[in-house]
Design an enzyme around this catalytic site. Structure first.
Site, short mmCIF file in Angstrom:
data_model
loop_
_atom_site.label_atom_id
_atom_site.label_comp_id
_atom_site.label_asym_id
_atom_site.label_seq_id
_atom_site.Cartn_x
_atom_site.Cartn_y
_atom_site.Cartn_z
N GLU A 15 0.82 -1.21 0.00
CA GLU A 15 0.00 0.00 0.00
C GLU A 15 0.85 1.27 0.00
OE1 GLU A 15 -3.73 -0.33 2.50
OE2 GLU A 15 -2.53 -1.94 3.37
N ARG A 41 -11.15 3.00 11.62
CA ARG A 41 -12.36 2.79 10.82
C ARG A 41 -12.78 1.33 10.91
NH1 ARG A 41 -10.73 3.02 5.53
NH2 ARG A 41 -11.54 0.92 5.13
N GLU A 46 -13.79 -5.85 9.24
CA GLU A 46 -12.42 -5.59 9.69
C GLU A 46 -12.33 -4.21 10.31
OE1 GLU A 46 -9.43 -4.46 6.56
OE2 GLU A 46 -10.93 -5.36 5.23
N ASN A 105 -9.56 -0.92 10.48
CA ASN A 105 -8.37 -0.27 9.96
C ASN A 105 -7.85 0.69 11.02
OD1 ASN A 105 -8.17 -0.87 6.80
ND2 ASN A 105 -10.32 -0.75 7.40
#
Length: 302
Positions: free
Chosen positions: A16, A249, A264, A266
């Protein structure tokens, strides 16, 4: 509040990296616009010992993925004694690992889609039969939907596994939840307004997140206030169950019967012009610049 000299960690060496460079550049500009002495710092290009040598007082973590969002950088910063943004070592490591996240949520009685752990000797057809089709195949410790596939045929599960395994040796297959995709930004002890995500693509993948112009972000999300409040409380519970703090998040799905499933967490979400936490913050009157300052105010050690 005086922050002294602030390092904005960006780039790094995960898959990323490009997204992190964009996030970090925007955070850097925002902090400077508020008179903060912020400097870019790319751990892929400089040793972290330079944080001490150059006398940084705070660190804003704008790294995504491995070596930035998984507890490794957080551990180094704690060792160095420099306050940093986001969750601590353990929470960051747990949230990065989708398998351990799901196990913890299940133990806490929080709803998450059914899943199976995949390996080279797995009977992939049995997995497809158990979870149903379509299903999602994911690397356990990767972000931005990298290496993720939506599989519609049992014969293609093995290929999806092989793709995911390029990014992580731990791969899971997950029940596909057909319904509304939502995300909940967390800032301190507050859940921000939910955002409903809609894309014409097969699912909310990397292209839909960072490139496409046809992804729709709906605020208000269209749910009744009580339902939205319930989902915000669920998101906070999911965040706290992992020991997360500061900001982050939570991603979740709402099936066609209205039942929620957590996907999930973050712990260092995107901060680009396509990103979701800044979008939710704007909905409650918090500018991008003020959001960055608020996040920096929550920096901690240990």
């Amino acid at each position: 509040m005086s922050f002294g000299k602030v390092a904005v960690l960006l780039g790094g060496k995960s898959a990323e990296r490009e997204v992190s460079l964009k996030s970090g550049a925007m955070v850097l500009a925002a902090l400077r616009s508020r008179g903060i002495d912020a400097r870019p710092f790319d751990p892929a290009e400089r040793g972290l010992d330079a944080l001490i040598d150059e006398r940084f007082d705070h660190v804003f973590v704008a790294l995504h993925g491995r070596f930035g969002e998984d507890g490794t950088v957080q551990g180094i910063l704690e060792w160095l004694g420099i306050p940093y943004t986001g969750s601590g070592v353990l929470a960051s490591a747990l949230a990065m690992d989708k398998l351990r996240t799901k196990r913890l949520w299940a133990a806490a009685g929080l709803p998450t889609p059914a899943y199976e752990l995949l390996a080279p000797g797995t009977n992939f057809r049995i997995v497809a039969r158990t979870l149903g089709l379509p299903l999602m195949v994911k690397p356990a410790s990767e972000g931005s939907s990298i290496g993720m596939s939506k599989v519609r045929e049992a014969a293609r599960v093995e290929a999806a596994y092989a793709c995911a395994a390029k990014y992580d040796p731990v791969v899971i297959a997950e029940q596909f939840i057909d319904g509304m995709e939502l995300t909940c930004g967390i800032l301190g002890e507050r859940a921000l307004p939910l955002i409903r995500l809609e894309t014409p693509r097969d699912f909310y993948d990397y292209e839909a997140k960072y490139v496409a112009d046809d992804t729709r972000y709906l605020i208000p999300c269209g749910l009744k206030p009580k339902k939205e409040q319930d989902l915000q409380e669920l998101s906070l519970a999911a965040f706290r169950a992992l020991g997360c703090r500061g900001w982050g998040r939570v991603d979740l799905m709402l099936n066609r019967r209205g039942r929620a499933f957590l996907l999930e967490v973050n712990t260092s979400p995107g901060m680009t012009d396509h990103s979701l936490v800044p979008m939710a913050a704007r909905a409650v009157g918090l500018s991008y610049e003020d959001l960055c300052v608020r996040i920096l105010e929550s920096a901690h050690v240990g």
